[in-house]
Design a protein around this motif. Structure first.
Motif, PDB file in Angstrom:
ATOM      1  N   ASN A   8       0.981  -1.030  -0.110  1.00  0.00           N
ATOM      2  CA  ASN A   8       0.008  -0.104  -0.076  1.00  0.00           C
ATOM      3  C   ASN A   8       0.950   1.286  -0.230  1.00  0.00           C
ATOM      4  O   ASN A   8       0.771   2.302   0.915  1.00  0.00           O
ATOM      5  CB  ASN A   8      -0.902   0.056   1.231  1.00  0.00           C
ATOM      6  CG  ASN A   8      -2.180   0.823   1.227  1.00  0.00           C
ATOM      7  OD1 ASN A   8      -2.409   1.591   0.053  1.00  0.00           O
ATOM      8  ND2 ASN A   8      -2.752   1.105   2.370  1.00  0.00           N
ATOM      9  N   PHE A   9       1.744   1.177  -0.901  1.00  0.00           N
ATOM     10  CA  PHE A   9       2.844   2.299  -0.909  1.00  0.00           C
ATOM     11  C   PHE A   9       2.219   3.702  -1.043  1.00  0.00           C
ATOM     12  O   PHE A   9       2.651   4.637  -0.340  1.00  0.00           O
ATOM     13  CB  PHE A   9       3.861   1.977  -1.992  1.00  0.00           C
ATOM     14  CG  PHE A   9       5.141   2.864  -1.877  1.00  0.00           C
ATOM     15  CD1 PHE A   9       5.801   3.306  -1.083  1.00  0.00           C
ATOM     16  CD2 PHE A   9       5.206   3.608  -3.222  1.00  0.00           C
ATOM     17  CE1 PHE A   9       6.897   3.916  -1.147  1.00  0.00           C
ATOM     18  CE2 PHE A   9       6.117   4.626  -3.362  1.00  0.00           C
ATOM     19  CZ  PHE A   9       7.185   4.811  -2.289  1.00  0.00           C
ATOM     20  N   ASP A  10       1.339   3.467  -1.924  1.00  0.00           N
ATOM     21  CA  ASP A  10       0.741   5.105  -2.195  1.00  0.00           C
ATOM     22  C   ASP A  10      -0.232   5.432  -1.364  1.00  0.00           C
ATOM     23  O   ASP A  10      -1.134   6.502  -1.378  1.00  0.00           O
ATOM     24  CB  ASP A  10       0.115   5.099  -3.623  1.00  0.00           C
ATOM     25  CG  ASP A  10      -0.850   4.022  -4.005  1.00  0.00           C
ATOM     26  OD1 ASP A  10      -1.183   3.347  -2.964  1.00  0.00           O
ATOM     27  OD2 ASP A  10      -1.392   3.798  -5.210  1.00  0.00           O
ATOM     28  N   ARG A  11      -0.688   4.343  -0.167  1.00  0.00           N
ATOM     29  CA  ARG A  11      -1.736   4.786   0.963  1.00  0.00           C
ATOM     30  C   ARG A  11      -3.129   4.969   0.285  1.00  0.00           C
ATOM     31  O   ARG A  11      -3.941   5.975   0.656  1.00  0.00           O
ATOM     32  CB  ARG A  11      -1.486   6.035   1.741  1.00  0.00           C
ATOM     33  CG  ARG A  11      -0.120   5.564   2.584  1.00  0.00           C
ATOM     34  CD  ARG A  11      -0.671   4.654   3.540  1.00  0.00           C
ATOM     35  NE  ARG A  11       0.578   4.180   4.394  1.00  0.00           N
ATOM     36  CZ  ARG A  11       0.738   4.725   5.569  1.00  0.00           C
ATOM     37  NH1 ARG A  11       0.066   5.531   6.114  1.00  0.00           N
ATOM     38  NH2 ARG A  11       1.914   4.328   6.295  1.00  0.00           N
ATOM     39  N   SER A  12      -3.543   4.375  -1.055  1.00  0.00           N
ATOM     40  CA  SER A  12      -4.746   4.332  -1.541  1.00  0.00           C
ATOM     41  C   SER A  12      -5.554   3.563  -1.074  1.00  0.00           C
ATOM     42  O   SER A  12      -7.012   3.917  -1.155  1.00  0.00           O
ATOM     43  CB  SER A  12      -4.694   4.064  -3.084  1.00  0.00           C
ATOM     44  OG  SER A  12      -4.227   2.726  -3.313  1.00  0.00           O
ATOM     45  N   VAL A  13      -5.240   2.817   0.133  1.00  0.00           N
ATOM     46  CA  VAL A  13      -6.397   1.831   0.520  1.00  0.00           C
ATOM     47  C   VAL A  13      -6.262   2.014   2.146  1.00  0.00           C
ATOM     48  O   VAL A  13      -5.304   2.270   2.818  1.00  0.00           O
ATOM     49  CB  VAL A  13      -5.843   0.370   0.544  1.00  0.00           C
ATOM     50  CG1 VAL A  13      -6.892  -0.547   1.238  1.00  0.00           C
ATOM     51  CG2 VAL A  13      -5.856   0.107  -1.021  1.00  0.00           C
ATOM     52  N   LEU A  14      -7.531   2.309   2.766  1.00  0.00           N
ATOM     53  CA  LEU A  14      -7.625   2.596   3.978  1.00  0.00           C
ATOM     54  C   LEU A  14      -7.460   1.440   4.941  1.00  0.00           C
ATOM     55  O   LEU A  14      -8.399   0.225   4.595  1.00  0.00           O
ATOM     56  CB  LEU A  14      -9.050   3.261   4.256  1.00  0.00           C
ATOM     57  CG  LEU A  14      -9.389   3.622   5.840  1.00  0.00           C
ATOM     58  CD1 LEU A  14      -8.422   4.895   6.333  1.00  0.00           C
ATOM     59  CD2 LEU A  14     -10.826   4.184   5.910  1.00  0.00           C
ATOM     60  N   GLU A  15      -6.652   1.195   5.908  1.00  0.00           N
ATOM     61  CA  GLU A  15      -6.177   0.098   6.560  1.00  0.00           C
ATOM     62  C   GLU A  15      -6.651   0.168   8.034  1.00  0.00           C
ATOM     63  O   GLU A  15      -6.660   1.308   8.618  1.00  0.00           O
ATOM     64  CB  GLU A  15      -4.999  -0.390   6.338  1.00  0.00           C
ATOM     65  CG  GLU A  15      -4.511  -0.615   5.026  1.00  0.00           C
ATOM     66  CD  GLU A  15      -2.985  -1.413   4.831  1.00  0.00           C
ATOM     67  OE1 GLU A  15      -2.868  -2.251   5.493  1.00  0.00           O
ATOM     68  OE2 GLU A  15      -2.394  -0.707   4.249  1.00  0.00           O
ATOM     69  N   SER A  16      -6.687  -0.884   8.751  1.00  0.00           N
ATOM     70  CA  SER A  16      -6.912  -0.838  10.178  1.00  0.00           C
ATOM     71  C   SER A  16      -5.605  -0.748  10.776  1.00  0.00           C
ATOM     72  O   SER A  16      -5.440  -0.502  11.951  1.00  0.00           O
ATOM     73  CB  SER A  16      -7.647  -1.939  10.632  1.00  0.00           C
ATOM     74  OG  SER A  16      -6.922  -3.166  10.224  1.00  0.00           O
ATOM     75  N   ASN A  17      -4.393  -1.317  10.050  1.00  0.00           N
ATOM     76  CA  ASN A  17      -3.298  -1.274  10.555  1.00  0.00           C
ATOM     77  C   ASN A  17      -1.994  -1.273   9.366  1.00  0.00           C
ATOM     78  O   ASN A  17      -2.129  -1.960   8.621  1.00  0.00           O
ATOM     79  CB  ASN A  17      -3.124  -2.693  11.293  1.00  0.00           C
ATOM     80  CG  ASN A  17      -1.661  -2.661  11.890  1.00  0.00           C
ATOM     81  OD1 ASN A  17      -0.686  -2.049  12.244  1.00  0.00           O
ATOM     82  ND2 ASN A  17      -1.115  -4.169  12.174  1.00  0.00           N
ATOM     83  N   TYR A  18      -1.232  -0.174   9.639  1.00  0.00           N
ATOM     84  CA  TYR A  18      -0.182   0.064   8.579  1.00  0.00           C
ATOM     85  C   TYR A  18       1.191  -0.506   9.149  1.00  0.00           C
ATOM     86  O   TYR A  18       2.308  -0.425   8.527  1.00  0.00           O
ATOM     87  CB  TYR A  18      -0.055   1.494   8.707  1.00  0.00           C
ATOM     88  CG  TYR A  18      -1.262   2.201   7.733  1.00  0.00           C
ATOM     89  CD1 TYR A  18      -1.411   1.861   6.351  1.00  0.00           C
ATOM     90  CD2 TYR A  18      -2.308   2.562   8.484  1.00  0.00           C
ATOM     91  CE1 TYR A  18      -2.429   2.679   5.773  1.00  0.00           C
ATOM     92  CE2 TYR A  18      -3.420   3.240   7.886  1.00  0.00           C
ATOM     93  CZ  TYR A  18      -3.467   3.269   6.458  1.00  0.00           C
ATOM     94  OH  TYR A  18      -4.681   3.738   5.760  1.00  0.00           O
ATOM     95  N   ARG A  19       1.082  -1.198  10.380  1.00  0.00           N
ATOM     96  CA  ARG A  19       2.503  -1.356  10.928  1.00  0.00           C
ATOM     97  C   ARG A  19       2.985  -2.755  10.538  1.00  0.00           C
ATOM     98  O   ARG A  19       4.117  -2.935  10.702  1.00  0.00           O
ATOM     99  CB  ARG A  19       2.344  -1.687  12.591  1.00  0.00           C
ATOM    100  CG  ARG A  19       2.211  -0.316  13.323  1.00  0.00           C
ATOM    101  CD  ARG A  19       1.753  -0.357  14.754  1.00  0.00           C
ATOM    102  NE  ARG A  19       0.550  -1.238  15.105  1.00  0.00           N
ATOM    103  CZ  ARG A  19       0.251  -1.444  16.268  1.00  0.00           C
ATOM    104  NH1 ARG A  19       0.686  -1.205  17.369  1.00  0.00           N
ATOM    105  NH2 ARG A  19      -0.740  -2.429  16.173  1.00  0.00           N
ATOM    106  N   ASN A  20       2.303  -3.480   9.786  1.00  0.00           N
ATOM    107  CA  ASN A  20       2.750  -4.663   9.184  1.00  0.00           C
ATOM    108  C   ASN A  20       2.974  -4.515   7.478  1.00  0.00           C
ATOM    109  O   ASN A  20       3.004  -5.477   6.892  1.00  0.00           O
ATOM    110  CB  ASN A  20       1.904  -5.513   9.459  1.00  0.00           C
ATOM    111  CG  ASN A  20       0.479  -5.646   8.915  1.00  0.00           C
ATOM    112  OD1 ASN A  20       0.001  -4.644   8.599  1.00  0.00           O
ATOM    113  ND2 ASN A  20      -0.355  -6.558   9.230  1.00  0.00           N
TER     114      ASN A  20
END
Length: 376
Positions: A171-183
């Motif tokens: 998700n390099f461009d952060r186009s997807v809303l995620e519950s956790n970005y730490r992994n």
């Protein structure tokens, strides 16, 4: 003051007088996120992968990416219950069934960033070398795909050669809303960078023929050719079985059979290797013996029946790569037979062992230089 035993007895009598009261139920621990603060579940992408073992500055590097969506909807989404494999697109471009909508836990198309980092340093010390397009992933799903990136010229301050690591960022461009970005960052994937332009290095690693070869014997050789260089060979490659009076490929040698490998042989820069096998002792052993299967840098040739020369009484037979020097390959052994085997009479006129046909009646052609052997 009551003793401890008297106090416990008193408490037990009180409990017996409370008829019909049940002990309170202890709730089990909940480790799963029920839903986000928005009121629904979200996707959660994680990434790992494999990297080719060797590359050079300015050259290609092949990666195998494993992208996983570990997010899963924990609340009912009535319009998302149809399995994604059963959803089709109609002639009007709309979903069939028409009521289907993706789950909030599904991840649409996104990107994976590729970073080259000096070994032992963090992601912040690396340089971005590419961005890979990643497919959409439904909830609780996984996808594997290969991609090739081109390394830049050596950045300032980076060692000219040695050990590096590849880090993948989902998700390099952060186009997807995620519950956790730490992994979203992969574990380090080891790769060795060479300072000079990558070149192929072709070797014969298997020459399987019956033992105790004698002149005139008919064999069906099994040959394996490996590319131990960092770069792929993209041209057609000729491989010859050669008979010679010495272990050298020179005057007195004859091409017994000739085979062509169409399309060349892949190099180590295009062969992702599982990272688990590349730590410590296992990784060092693979660096010394880079024969990797499957999807390997090894090409197998199952030769047809071919008769060895009937004379002289003793000679050698082995493999020669590019016998007519059409490709002018670097890093090749100089005028030597690969994997030579001795061919000689056993004693007197004893019949050859392992013969599957008669001796060849024709004179062998394609002499490399000078007079060929095997002419009766």
């Amino acid at each position: 003051m009551l003793s401890r035993d008297s106090f416990r007895s008193r408490q037990a009598r009180r409990a017996r007088r409370r008829i019909g009261l049940a002990a309170p139920e202890r709730l089990e621990d909940r480790q799963l996120m029920a839903y986000s603060g928005l009121g629904f579940s979200l996707a959660d992408l994680s990434v790992t992968g494999q990297s080719a073992t060797t590359a050079s500055w300015g050259g290609p590097l092949t990666l195998q990416v494993t992208l996983q969506n570990v997010g899963a909807s924990t609340i009912i989404e009535p319009t998302s219950l149809v399995p994604a494999s059963q959803v089709q697109v109609g002639p009007d471009g709309l979903n069939v069934p028409s009521y289907y909508t993706p789950s909030q836990s599904d991840a649409p198309d996104t990107t994976v960033g590729v970073f080259l980092v000096p070994r032992g340093r963090g992601l912040a010390s690396g340089v971005q070398v590419g961005v890979i397009e990643a497919p959409s992933l439904s909830q609780n799903n996984i996808e594997q795909f290969e991609a090739t990136v081109t390394l830049p010229d050596r950045p300032a301050g980076f060692p000219a050669s040695g050990g590096y690591t590849i880090r993948l960022v989902a998700n390099f461009d952060r186009s997807v809303l995620e519950s956790n970005y730490r992994n979203n960052v992969s574990p380090p994937l080891d790769v060795r960078i060479t300072p000079t332009p990558a070149t192929p290095a072709i070797r014969a690693i298997t020459f399987d023929a019956p033992g105790g070869l004698v002149p005139g014997q008919v064999i069906a050789p099994y040959i394996q050719i490996a590319n131990l260089g960092a770069a792929a060979l993209t041209s057609d490659l000729e491989v010859a079985v050669v008979a010679s009076t010495t272990p050298d490929f020179n005057l007195g040698s004859t091409v017994v059979s000739l085979y062509t490998i169409g399309g060349g042989v892949p190099g180590l820069n295009s062969l992702p290797l599982p990272n688990a096998a590349r730590h410590g002792r296992g990784f060092r052993a693979l660096q010394r013996n880079n024969i990797i299967t499957p999807r390997s840098n090894v090409i197998a040739i199952q030769g047809t029946n071919v008769a060895l020369p009937t004379s002289p009484a003793s000679y050698f037979v082995g493999i020669v790569i590019d016998p007519f020097n059409k490709l002018n390959l670097p890093n090749q052994p100089a005028n030597r037979l690969d994997l030579p085997q001795r061919v000689s009479t056993v004693s007197g006129d004893v019949a050859p062992g392992g013969v599957v046909g008669g001796a060849s009646p024709f004179a062998f052609e394609n002499p490399v230089n000078g007079l060929p052997i095997g002419i009766v």
